[in-house]
Design a protein around this motif. Structure first.
Motif, PDB file in Angstrom:
ATOM      1  N   TYR A 189      19.187   7.343  15.283  1.00  0.00           N
ATOM      2  CA  TYR A 189      18.559   6.097  14.844  1.00  0.00           C
ATOM      3  C   TYR A 189      17.169   6.013  15.472  1.00  0.00           C
ATOM      4  CZ  TYR A 189      23.454   5.018  13.895  1.00  0.00           C
ATOM      5  OH  TYR A 189      24.762   5.070  13.452  1.00  0.00           O
ATOM      6  N   GLU A 190      16.176   5.665  14.664  1.00  0.00           N
ATOM      7  CA  GLU A 190      14.815   5.537  15.199  1.00  0.00           C
ATOM      8  C   GLU A 190      14.657   4.178  15.871  1.00  0.00           C
ATOM      9  OE1 GLU A 190      10.776   6.884  13.340  1.00  0.00           O
ATOM     10  OE2 GLU A 190      11.034   4.747  12.866  1.00  0.00           O
ATOM     11  N   VAL A 191      14.244   4.215  17.136  1.00  0.00           N
ATOM     12  CA  VAL A 191      14.102   3.011  17.952  1.00  0.00           C
ATOM     13  C   VAL A 191      12.663   2.912  18.441  1.00  0.00           C
ATOM     14  CG1 VAL A 191      14.913   1.794  20.013  1.00  0.00           C
ATOM     15  CG2 VAL A 191      16.503   3.218  18.691  1.00  0.00           C
ATOM     16  N   THR A 192      12.137   1.694  18.474  1.00  0.00           N
ATOM     17  CA  THR A 192      10.815   1.459  19.046  1.00  0.00           C
ATOM     18  C   THR A 192      10.874   0.273  19.990  1.00  0.00           C
ATOM     19  OG1 THR A 192       9.700   2.280  17.054  1.00  0.00           O
ATOM     20  CG2 THR A 192       8.382   0.977  18.576  1.00  0.00           C
ATOM     21  N   PHE A 193      10.315   0.441  21.180  1.00  0.00           N
ATOM     22  CA  PHE A 193      10.111  -0.669  22.104  1.00  0.00           C
ATOM     23  C   PHE A 193       8.639  -1.073  22.028  1.00  0.00           C
ATOM     24  CE2 PHE A 193      13.626   1.313  24.853  1.00  0.00           C
ATOM     25  CZ  PHE A 193      14.601   0.589  24.200  1.00  0.00           C
ATOM     26  N   HIS A 194       8.391  -2.353  21.752  1.00  0.00           N
ATOM     27  CA  HIS A 194       7.035  -2.895  21.706  1.00  0.00           C
ATOM     28  C   HIS A 194       6.846  -3.776  22.941  1.00  0.00           C
ATOM     29  CE1 HIS A 194       6.637  -1.882  17.324  1.00  0.00           C
ATOM     30  NE2 HIS A 194       7.938  -2.118  17.338  1.00  0.00           N
ATOM     31  N   GLY A 195       6.015  -3.346  23.886  1.00  0.00           N
ATOM     32  CA  GLY A 195       5.773  -4.124  25.092  1.00  0.00           C
ATOM     33  C   GLY A 195       4.397  -4.749  25.088  1.00  0.00           C
ATOM     34  N   ASN A 196       4.303  -5.987  25.568  1.00  0.00           N
ATOM     35  CA  ASN A 196       3.034  -6.697  25.616  1.00  0.00           C
ATOM     36  C   ASN A 196       2.924  -7.462  26.927  1.00  0.00           C
ATOM     37  OD1 ASN A 196       0.556  -7.818  24.069  1.00  0.00           O
ATOM     38  ND2 ASN A 196       1.582  -9.653  24.833  1.00  0.00           N
ATOM     39  N   LEU A 197       1.773  -7.322  27.581  1.00  0.00           N
ATOM     40  CA  LEU A 197       1.547  -8.008  28.852  1.00  0.00           C
ATOM     41  C   LEU A 197       0.183  -8.674  28.830  1.00  0.00           C
ATOM     42  CD1 LEU A 197       2.467  -8.500  31.853  1.00  0.00           C
ATOM     43  CD2 LEU A 197       1.121  -6.467  32.427  1.00  0.00           C
ATOM     44  N   LEU A 217      22.802 -13.000  14.140  1.00  0.00           N
ATOM     45  CA  LEU A 217      21.777 -13.157  15.165  1.00  0.00           C
ATOM     46  C   LEU A 217      21.619 -14.618  15.571  1.00  0.00           C
ATOM     47  CD1 LEU A 217      19.153 -10.696  13.665  1.00  0.00           C
ATOM     48  CD2 LEU A 217      20.544 -10.311  15.715  1.00  0.00           C
ATOM     49  N   GLU A 218      21.813 -15.518  14.628  1.00  0.00           N
ATOM     50  CA  GLU A 218      21.762 -16.948  14.949  1.00  0.00           C
ATOM     51  C   GLU A 218      22.846 -17.322  15.951  1.00  0.00           C
ATOM     52  OE1 GLU A 218      19.709 -19.409  14.134  1.00  0.00           O
ATOM     53  OE2 GLU A 218      18.387 -18.162  12.907  1.00  0.00           O
ATOM     54  N   ASP A 219      23.980 -16.659  15.851  1.00  0.00           N
ATOM     55  CA  ASP A 219      25.109 -16.975  16.734  1.00  0.00           C
ATOM     56  C   ASP A 219      25.010 -16.290  18.095  1.00  0.00           C
ATOM     57  OD1 ASP A 219      26.203 -18.525  14.726  1.00  0.00           O
ATOM     58  OD2 ASP A 219      27.483 -16.916  13.950  1.00  0.00           O
ATOM     59  N   ASP A 220      24.040 -15.392  18.280  1.00  0.00           N
ATOM     60  CA  ASP A 220      23.883 -14.658  19.537  1.00  0.00           C
ATOM     61  C   ASP A 220      22.866 -15.400  20.402  1.00  0.00           C
ATOM     62  OD1 ASP A 220      23.324 -12.860  21.621  1.00  0.00           O
ATOM     63  OD2 ASP A 220      23.672 -11.115  20.334  1.00  0.00           O
ATOM     64  N   GLY A 221      23.341 -16.012  21.473  1.00  0.00           N
ATOM     65  CA  GLY A 221      22.482 -16.827  22.324  1.00  0.00           C
ATOM     66  C   GLY A 221      21.410 -16.045  23.056  1.00  0.00           C
ATOM     67  N   ARG A 222      21.544 -14.724  23.144  1.00  0.00           N
ATOM     68  CA  ARG A 222      20.524 -13.916  23.835  1.00  0.00           C
ATOM     69  C   ARG A 222      19.259 -13.753  23.004  1.00  0.00           C
ATOM     70  NH1 ARG A 222      23.939  -8.600  24.493  1.00  0.00           N
ATOM     71  NH2 ARG A 222      24.236  -9.176  22.299  1.00  0.00           N
ATOM     72  N   ILE A 223      19.373 -13.880  21.688  1.00  0.00           N
ATOM     73  CA  ILE A 223      18.268 -13.583  20.785  1.00  0.00           C
ATOM     74  C   ILE A 223      17.365 -14.802  20.644  1.00  0.00           C
ATOM     75  CG2 ILE A 223      17.627 -12.775  18.494  1.00  0.00           C
ATOM     76  CD1 ILE A 223      19.194 -10.747  20.218  1.00  0.00           C
ATOM     77  N   LEU A 224      16.069 -14.610  20.936  1.00  0.00           N
ATOM     78  CA  LEU A 224      15.092 -15.695  20.818  1.00  0.00           C
ATOM     79  C   LEU A 224      14.347 -15.661  19.490  1.00  0.00           C
ATOM     80  CD1 LEU A 224      13.525 -15.397  24.390  1.00  0.00           C
ATOM     81  CD2 LEU A 224      15.321 -16.970  23.652  1.00  0.00           C
ATOM     82  N   TRP A 225      14.075 -14.455  19.004  1.00  0.00           N
ATOM     83  CA  TRP A 225      13.306 -14.261  17.770  1.00  0.00           C
ATOM     84  C   TRP A 225      13.816 -12.994  17.104  1.00  0.00           C
ATOM     85  CZ3 TRP A 225      10.696  -9.912  16.432  1.00  0.00           C
ATOM     86  CH2 TRP A 225       9.831  -9.978  15.321  1.00  0.00           C
ATOM     87  N   TYR A 226      13.773 -12.965  15.780  1.00  0.00           N
ATOM     88  CA  TYR A 226      14.199 -11.752  15.087  1.00  0.00           C
ATOM     89  C   TYR A 226      13.502 -11.632  13.750  1.00  0.00           C
ATOM     90  CZ  TYR A 226      17.284 -14.862  12.354  1.00  0.00           C
ATOM     91  OH  TYR A 226      17.769 -15.851  11.542  1.00  0.00           O
ATOM     92  N   SER A 227      13.432 -10.411  13.267  1.00  0.00           N
ATOM     93  CA  SER A 227      13.097 -10.155  11.866  1.00  0.00           C
ATOM     94  C   SER A 227      14.040  -9.068  11.379  1.00  0.00           C
ATOM     95  CB  SER A 227      11.632  -9.729  11.693  1.00  0.00           C
ATOM     96  OG  SER A 227      11.440  -8.383  12.070  1.00  0.00           O
ATOM     97  N   SER A 261      -1.999 -12.283  30.838  1.00  0.00           N
ATOM     98  CA  SER A 261      -2.022 -13.008  32.107  1.00  0.00           C
ATOM     99  C   SER A 261      -0.909 -14.041  32.211  1.00  0.00           C
ATOM    100  CB  SER A 261      -3.381 -13.701  32.285  1.00  0.00           C
ATOM    101  OG  SER A 261      -3.633 -14.577  31.198  1.00  0.00           O
ATOM    102  N   ASP A 262      -0.423 -14.520  31.067  1.00  0.00           N
ATOM    103  CA  ASP A 262       0.591 -15.578  31.099  1.00  0.00           C
ATOM    104  C   ASP A 262       1.872 -15.239  30.343  1.00  0.00           C
ATOM    105  OD1 ASP A 262      -0.450 -15.584  28.580  1.00  0.00           O
ATOM    106  OD2 ASP A 262      -0.958 -17.720  28.533  1.00  0.00           O
ATOM    107  N   ASP A 263       2.027 -13.979  29.904  1.00  0.00           N
ATOM    108  CA  ASP A 263       3.220 -13.666  29.131  1.00  0.00           C
ATOM    109  C   ASP A 263       3.553 -12.182  29.235  1.00  0.00           C
ATOM    110  OD1 ASP A 263       5.354 -14.249  27.265  1.00  0.00           O
ATOM    111  OD2 ASP A 263       4.177 -13.212  25.744  1.00  0.00           O
ATOM    112  N   TYR A 264       4.847 -11.892  29.256  1.00  0.00           N
ATOM    113  CA  TYR A 264       5.336 -10.510  29.182  1.00  0.00           C
ATOM    114  C   TYR A 264       6.569 -10.514  28.295  1.00  0.00           C
ATOM    115  CZ  TYR A 264       7.926  -6.289  30.235  1.00  0.00           C
ATOM    116  OH  TYR A 264       8.642  -5.124  30.118  1.00  0.00           O
ATOM    117  N   GLY A 265       6.635  -9.570  27.384  1.00  0.00           N
ATOM    118  CA  GLY A 265       7.807  -9.502  26.523  1.00  0.00           C
ATOM    119  C   GLY A 265       7.957  -8.151  25.876  1.00  0.00           C
ATOM    120  N   ILE A 266       9.192  -7.852  25.491  1.00  0.00           N
ATOM    121  CA  ILE A 266       9.494  -6.609  24.779  1.00  0.00           C
ATOM    122  C   ILE A 266      10.240  -6.966  23.503  1.00  0.00           C
ATOM    123  CG2 ILE A 266      10.958  -4.559  24.788  1.00  0.00           C
ATOM    124  CD1 ILE A 266      10.232  -3.992  27.562  1.00  0.00           C
ATOM    125  N   ILE A 267       9.826  -6.368  22.411  1.00  0.00           N
ATOM    126  CA  ILE A 267      10.545  -6.458  21.152  1.00  0.00           C
ATOM    127  C   ILE A 267      11.226  -5.112  20.909  1.00  0.00           C
ATOM    128  CG2 ILE A 267      10.301  -6.601  18.640  1.00  0.00           C
ATOM    129  CD1 ILE A 267       8.111  -8.660  19.064  1.00  0.00           C
TER     130      ILE A 267
END
Length: 289
Positions: A144-152, A250-260, A154-160
């Motif tokens: 399966y092809e997987v991609t981690f998108h990281g962004n940093l 995904l709506e029922d998964d409390g860990r998920i904040l955003w999805y597409s 001054s006020d935010d850090y997140g991975i998609i």
């Protein structure tokens, strides 16, 4: 090896073991020159460089693979250019210790060494999962092809986390109007999530596969082929059904904040694909029924 003396047109011998003179201070740093256009660049860096990595494996602990990297920083308006070689140096310094857990450290190093306000890192790699055939239990690997998108910033850090999952879909309309069967096809589901807690990529793969007409396998014997054919026939889904059913999970998964989630059916009876896509920030309320 010899160095030509341009003043005298003579050659001065230089042995291979002898150090070259340190002239770095005499070479101009063109990228570091000021720029007067006053236009910042959102992303500048390198694309499509390959590097060995370790990724976490739900069943084996970890697996070693090869990833393709895109690495960018935001370039302030007063810099003419960025130092491209520093991106490669940072990846090489981490050697095989690159993983999703080290993403933040790499992004911080990119931002600091390149004097940027924002840093972006994308890592794309094949994840291999051992699957057992549904009837005979024969084991084979699926990739399966997987991609981690990281962004940093001054006020935010997140991975998609992004994963592409190939599945089977069978048309409900074709089944309802046909006496002898129904057309089916391979489909590709692209899922991206941003989570507040740790999520296994394998969990995302299984979520997608469970909402398709049937999932795929590397090796199938005849009893397995019978199973997957009948499983798809008993579980017909339009492309709209797949994205909605995945979104509901995904709506029922409390860990998920955003999805597409997007699904593309490579139609077996048309010369075009069917496609559906949903994107949602769960901080926003769902429409009322």
């Amino acid at each position: 090896m010899a160095i030509k003396n341009h003043d005298t047109q003579s050659e001065t011998p230089l042995s291979y073991g002898e150090d070259l003179p340190d002239c770095a201070s005499e070479i101009p740093d063109t990228q570091g020159l000021p720029d007067k256009r006053r236009i910042a660049i959102d992303k500048v860096g390198i694309k499509d460089i390959q590097h060995p990595v370790r990724v976490m494996d739900r069943s084996q602990g970890e697996q070693h693979t090869i990833a393709r990297f895109n690495a960018f920083v935001g370039l302030p308006h007063h810099f003419k250019g960025t130092h491209m070689s520093r991106f490669v140096e940072i990846l090489n310094q981490h050697e095989r210790e690159i993983s999703v857990l080290s993403f933040r450290n790499i992004l911080e190093e990119m931002r600091d060494r390149l004097e940027a306000e924002e840093a972006h890192l994308e890592m794309t790699f094949p994840l291999f999962v051992m699957k057992s055939a549904p009837a005979t239990g024969v084991q084979s690997l699926m990739d399966y092809e997987v991609t981690f998108h990281g962004n940093l910033s001054s006020d935010d850090y997140g991975i998609i986390i992004e994963v592409n999952v190939p599945v089977t879909s069978l048309c409900p309309c074709s089944k309802s109007i046909s006496r002898y069967g129904a057309h089916n096809q391979r489909s590709n589901v692209n899922l991206k999530v941003r989570a507040e807690d740790f999520v296994w990529v394998e969990d995302l793969v299984e979520l997608v596969e469970s909402e398709a007409s049937c999932d795929l396998y590397g090796v199938l014997k005849r009893p397995d082929e019978k199973y997957v054919t009948e499983r798809a026939y008993d579980n017909p889904k339009f492309v709209e059904d797949m994205v909605r059913d995945i979104a509901r999970r995904l709506e029922d998964d409390g860990r998920i904040l955003w999805y597409s989630v997007g699904a593309e059916n490579f139609e077996s009876i048309h010369n075009h694909s069917a496609y559906a896509w949903i994107e949602r920030d769960k901080a926003e309320p769902l429409p009322e029924t």
